[in-house]
Design a protein around this motif. Structure first.
Motif, PDB file in Angstrom:
ATOM      1  N   ARG A  86       0.845  -1.200   0.000  1.00 28.63           N
ATOM      2  CA  ARG A  86       0.000   0.000   0.000  1.00 28.63           C
ATOM      3  C   ARG A  86       0.876   1.245   0.000  1.00 28.63           C
ATOM      4  O   ARG A  86       1.833   1.350   0.767  1.00 28.63           O
ATOM      5  CB  ARG A  86      -0.928   0.004   1.224  1.00 28.63           C
ATOM      6  CG  ARG A  86      -1.974   1.121   1.236  1.00 28.63           C
ATOM      7  CD  ARG A  86      -3.014   0.891   0.163  1.00 28.63           C
ATOM      8  NE  ARG A  86      -3.952   2.002   0.036  1.00 28.63           N
ATOM      9  CZ  ARG A  86      -5.234   1.946   0.420  1.00 28.63           C
ATOM     10  NH1 ARG A  86      -5.718   0.833   0.961  1.00 28.63           N
ATOM     11  NH2 ARG A  86      -6.031   2.967   0.245  1.00 28.63           N
ATOM     12  N   ASP A  87       0.545   2.198  -0.875  1.00 31.64           N
ATOM     13  CA  ASP A  87       1.265   3.473  -0.949  1.00 31.64           C
ATOM     14  C   ASP A  87       0.238   4.567  -1.194  1.00 31.64           C
ATOM     15  O   ASP A  87      -0.149   4.825  -2.333  1.00 31.64           O
ATOM     16  CB  ASP A  87       2.309   3.443  -2.078  1.00 31.64           C
ATOM     17  CG  ASP A  87       3.127   4.724  -2.136  1.00 31.64           C
ATOM     18  OD1 ASP A  87       3.176   5.448  -1.129  1.00 31.64           O
ATOM     19  OD2 ASP A  87       3.698   5.013  -3.204  1.00 31.64           O
TER      20      ASP A  87
ATOM     21  N   ASP B  35      -2.895   4.041  -3.532  1.00 30.59           N
ATOM     22  CA  ASP B  35      -2.533   3.048  -4.544  1.00 30.59           C
ATOM     23  C   ASP B  35      -1.893   1.830  -3.903  1.00 30.59           C
ATOM     24  O   ASP B  35      -1.560   1.819  -2.710  1.00 30.59           O
ATOM     25  CB  ASP B  35      -1.543   3.639  -5.563  1.00 30.59           C
ATOM     26  CG  ASP B  35      -2.114   4.821  -6.321  1.00 30.59           C
ATOM     27  OD1 ASP B  35      -3.358   4.936  -6.391  1.00 30.59           O
ATOM     28  OD2 ASP B  35      -1.319   5.623  -6.842  1.00 30.59           O
ATOM     29  N   TYR B  36      -1.724   0.806  -4.727  1.00 31.16           N
ATOM     30  CA  TYR B  36      -0.929  -0.371  -4.373  1.00 31.16           C
ATOM     31  C   TYR B  36       0.196  -0.487  -5.393  1.00 31.16           C
ATOM     32  O   TYR B  36      -0.001  -0.235  -6.586  1.00 31.16           O
ATOM     33  CB  TYR B  36      -1.775  -1.637  -4.385  1.00 31.16           C
ATOM     34  CG  TYR B  36      -2.817  -1.685  -3.288  1.00 31.16           C
ATOM     35  CD1 TYR B  36      -2.526  -2.263  -2.054  1.00 31.16           C
ATOM     36  CD2 TYR B  36      -4.083  -1.135  -3.477  1.00 31.16           C
ATOM     37  CE1 TYR B  36      -3.469  -2.301  -1.039  1.00 31.16           C
ATOM     38  CE2 TYR B  36      -5.036  -1.168  -2.479  1.00 31.16           C
ATOM     39  CZ  TYR B  36      -4.728  -1.750  -1.262  1.00 31.16           C
ATOM     40  OH  TYR B  36      -5.654  -1.780  -0.252  1.00 31.16           O
ATOM     41  N   VAL B  37       1.370  -0.886  -4.936  1.00 24.14           N
ATOM     42  CA  VAL B  37       2.520  -1.055  -5.820  1.00 24.14           C
ATOM     43  C   VAL B  37       2.824  -2.548  -5.911  1.00 24.14           C
ATOM     44  O   VAL B  37       3.123  -3.194  -4.909  1.00 24.14           O
ATOM     45  CB  VAL B  37       3.750  -0.274  -5.312  1.00 24.14           C
ATOM     46  CG1 VAL B  37       4.937  -0.508  -6.231  1.00 24.14           C
ATOM     47  CG2 VAL B  37       3.417   1.210  -5.219  1.00 24.14           C
TER      48      VAL B  37
ATOM     49  N   SER C 279       4.945  -5.821  -7.446  1.00 27.53           N
ATOM     50  CA  SER C 279       6.250  -6.234  -7.970  1.00 27.53           C
ATOM     51  C   SER C 279       6.330  -7.758  -7.965  1.00 27.53           C
ATOM     52  O   SER C 279       5.975  -8.401  -6.977  1.00 27.53           O
ATOM     53  CB  SER C 279       7.395  -5.662  -7.122  1.00 27.53           C
ATOM     54  OG  SER C 279       7.394  -4.252  -7.169  1.00 27.53           O
TER      55      SER C 279
ATOM     56  N   THR D  78      -5.779  -4.371 -14.074  1.00 28.34           N
ATOM     57  CA  THR D  78      -4.899  -3.376 -14.685  1.00 28.34           C
ATOM     58  C   THR D  78      -4.919  -3.503 -16.197  1.00 28.34           C
ATOM     59  O   THR D  78      -4.981  -4.616 -16.734  1.00 28.34           O
ATOM     60  CB  THR D  78      -3.452  -3.525 -14.183  1.00 28.34           C
ATOM     61  OG1 THR D  78      -2.619  -2.560 -14.844  1.00 28.34           O
ATOM     62  CG2 THR D  78      -2.899  -4.911 -14.466  1.00 28.34           C
TER      63      THR D  78
ATOM     64  N   GLY E 103       5.267  -0.314 -15.977  1.00 25.73           N
ATOM     65  CA  GLY E 103       5.393  -1.262 -14.868  1.00 25.73           C
ATOM     66  C   GLY E 103       4.997  -2.675 -15.245  1.00 25.73           C
ATOM     67  O   GLY E 103       5.181  -3.596 -14.443  1.00 25.73           O
TER      68      GLY E 103
ATOM     69  N   LYS F   2       7.150  -2.505  -9.986  1.00 23.76           N
ATOM     70  CA  LYS F   2       6.556  -1.375  -9.273  1.00 23.76           C
ATOM     71  C   LYS F   2       5.346  -0.824 -10.022  1.00 23.76           C
ATOM     72  O   LYS F   2       5.194   0.383 -10.204  1.00 23.76           O
ATOM     73  CB  LYS F   2       7.602  -0.280  -9.034  1.00 23.76           C
ATOM     74  CG  LYS F   2       8.775  -0.744  -8.174  1.00 23.76           C
ATOM     75  CD  LYS F   2       9.817   0.338  -7.981  1.00 23.76           C
ATOM     76  CE  LYS F   2      10.987  -0.159  -7.148  1.00 23.76           C
ATOM     77  NZ  LYS F   2      12.045   0.879  -6.985  1.00 23.76           N
TER      78      LYS F   2
ATOM     79  N   ARG G 212       1.866   0.483 -10.425  1.00 22.35           N
ATOM     80  CA  ARG G 212       0.983   1.228  -9.515  1.00 22.35           C
ATOM     81  C   ARG G 212      -0.468   1.001  -9.922  1.00 22.35           C
ATOM     82  O   ARG G 212      -0.858   1.267 -11.067  1.00 22.35           O
ATOM     83  CB  ARG G 212       1.341   2.714  -9.551  1.00 22.35           C
ATOM     84  CG  ARG G 212       0.625   3.563  -8.486  1.00 22.35           C
ATOM     85  CD  ARG G 212       1.255   4.941  -8.394  1.00 22.35           C
ATOM     86  NE  ARG G 212       2.586   4.883  -7.791  1.00 22.35           N
ATOM     87  CZ  ARG G 212       2.807   4.950  -6.484  1.00 22.35           C
ATOM     88  NH1 ARG G 212       1.792   5.070  -5.634  1.00 22.35           N
ATOM     89  NH2 ARG G 212       4.041   4.892  -6.019  1.00 22.35           N
TER      90      ARG G 212
ATOM     91  N   ALA H  83      -4.492   1.689  -8.713  1.00 26.96           N
ATOM     92  CA  ALA H  83      -5.360   2.483  -7.844  1.00 26.96           C
ATOM     93  C   ALA H  83      -6.232   1.565  -6.985  1.00 26.96           C
ATOM     94  O   ALA H  83      -6.587   0.454  -7.396  1.00 26.96           O
ATOM     95  CB  ALA H  83      -6.232   3.407  -8.682  1.00 26.96           C
ATOM     96  N   SER H  84      -6.592   2.033  -5.805  1.00 25.82           N
ATOM     97  CA  SER H  84      -7.379   1.210  -4.885  1.00 25.82           C
ATOM     98  C   SER H  84      -8.731   0.833  -5.469  1.00 25.82           C
ATOM     99  O   SER H  84      -9.267  -0.238  -5.154  1.00 25.82           O
ATOM    100  CB  SER H  84      -7.559   1.940  -3.549  1.00 25.82           C
ATOM    101  OG  SER H  84      -8.185   3.203  -3.757  1.00 25.82           O
TER     102      SER H  84
END
Length: 392
Positions: A151-152, A155-157, A159, A190, A196, A221, A223, A225-226
């Protein structure tokens, strides 16, 4: 269980048979159908246009989305007929992984997610992929999931690295399964053209019937969105079961059509080809193989119909779908293997469709869980149920 099919299902069965025979099988010899990574996107669009004109596009989707809202049993009938050609599922937009993704999206996605990703897919304008399997992590054991989601802000990142991702090349969107910081799993939606995401390569594979082949994807990475979380955070493994139990069964349906096609070719050949003074079919060794084919085809069909009947009754059918997946993948494989033997030299060349069916079908005993994993899972449930019974 009543084995009489409703009149509307029989009519749809006959309509699908005619469509496959008249509109799809003639395109099997098209050069665009012979790519190393499946039929070309150009051919897919042509096939989809033909199915749309015939009123047979995405029949498993709900009527609200433009499909026919088929029951699981009706799907069993229609998907078998579609599978009679290796291009049939592509034409009718019921091929893997899109068929399973459409089912999952209808069950779990929000209205805005359905409008953005699902509606164009049901219309046949887009394709998708399902990114869960990993080189050093999740496969038959999803608990080994290594791709992470952190979680950032809002958003979520994401990898990680995925492989054996069917349809990855040319897919418009992906459902990505990633591990959260607490160890649970979440599904994310996505677009595939975002920074990414990178298609590292398309894998060389024995089967070539899926548009987009099987790809290796790298998420660097990414990105998300929630609002693009599919369903609830932390419920990814539960949603995987929502998708996988019916998807296992639809594989069985489609490949049953291919096995029946191979059998029909072998029967026709055995009737006409003469050796040692009489048709091959009159030789006991060949006749026994044809009889065993019929037994295996009917056994597979009964497993499919019974499990579909349970799903239509609202039961989960996880045990039964595992049982059907093992029984059907192995029975249908035996049918095609016998057909190669009956055809002799023609069976190992492209003189008939059987060689291609043989090569495409072998993977069926592995994907969506190899037979050994399903047997192991079934055994655990059998022993658990016996223990529960003993406790009572």
């Amino acid at each position: 269980m009543n084995f009489d099919l409703p009149a509307e299902v029989r009519e749809l069965q006959q309509r699908t048979q005619r469509f496959i025979a008249e509109q799809v099988i003639p395109l099997e010899s098209d050069p665009r159908a012979a790519g190393a990574h499946g039929p070309s996107e150009d051919l897919r669009r042509e096939l989809v246009a033909r199915a749309r004109a015939a009123g047979l596009l995405t029949p498993h989707a709900s009527r609200e989305l433009g499909g026919l809202g088929l029951s699981h049993l009706a799907k069993a009938v229609v998907f078998e007929e579609a599978g009679y050609s290796r291009l049939g599922p592509t034409a009718m937009n019921i091929h893997a992984p899109d068929e399973g993704n459409i089912h999952l999206m209808e069950e779990v996605a929000t209205p805005s997610q359905k409008e953005r990703w699902l509606a164009p897919q049901v219309a046949g304008r887009t394709r998708s992929c399902f990114a869960m399997t990993e080189p050093d992590g999740a496969g038959s054991d999803p608990g080994m999931l290594a791709t992470t989601a952190v979680r950032d802000g809002d958003d979520y990142v994401l990898s990680g690295r995925k492989w054996f991702i069917t349809g990855a090349e040319g897919a418009d969107y992906a459902i990505v399964v990633a591990r959260m910081e607490d160890g649970s799993a979440t599904m994310f939606l996505t677009d595939m053209d975002r920074p990414g995401i990178r298609l590292e390569r398309s894998m060389e594979a024995m089967d070539t019937c899926f548009t987009g082949g099987h790809g290796v994807l790298v998420f660097d990475k990414l990105r998300v969105a929630s609002e693009d979380v599919l369903g609830e955070v932390g419920q990814g493994f539960r949603y995987a079961q929502v998708r996988l139990a019916p998807a296992r069964l639809t594989h069985c349906m489609r490949w049953l059509g291919q096995a029946r096609r191979a059998h029909d070719i072998a029967v026709d050949y055995a009737r006409q080809r003469r050796a040692f003074g009489k048709p091959l079919a009159e030789h006991e060794g060949v006749g026994f193989m044809l009889a065993d084919n019929d037994i295996d085809l009917q056994t597979a069909r009964l497993h499919i119909w019974h499990t579909a009947w349970l799903l239509d009754r609202g039961e989960k059918g996880n045990f039964e779908s595992s049982r059907a997946k093992v029984a059907c993948s192995e029975a249908e494989w035996r049918v095609v293997d016998r057909c190669v033997q009956i055809l002799g030299g023609q069976g190992v060349t492209a003189e008939t469709a059987v060689m291609r069916i043989f090569m495409d079908m072998r993977a069926f005993r592995i994907y969506d869980g190899p037979s050994e994993v399903h047997r192991w899972s079934m055994a655990r449930k059998i022993v658990h149920q016996a223990s529960q019974g003993a406790a009572r």
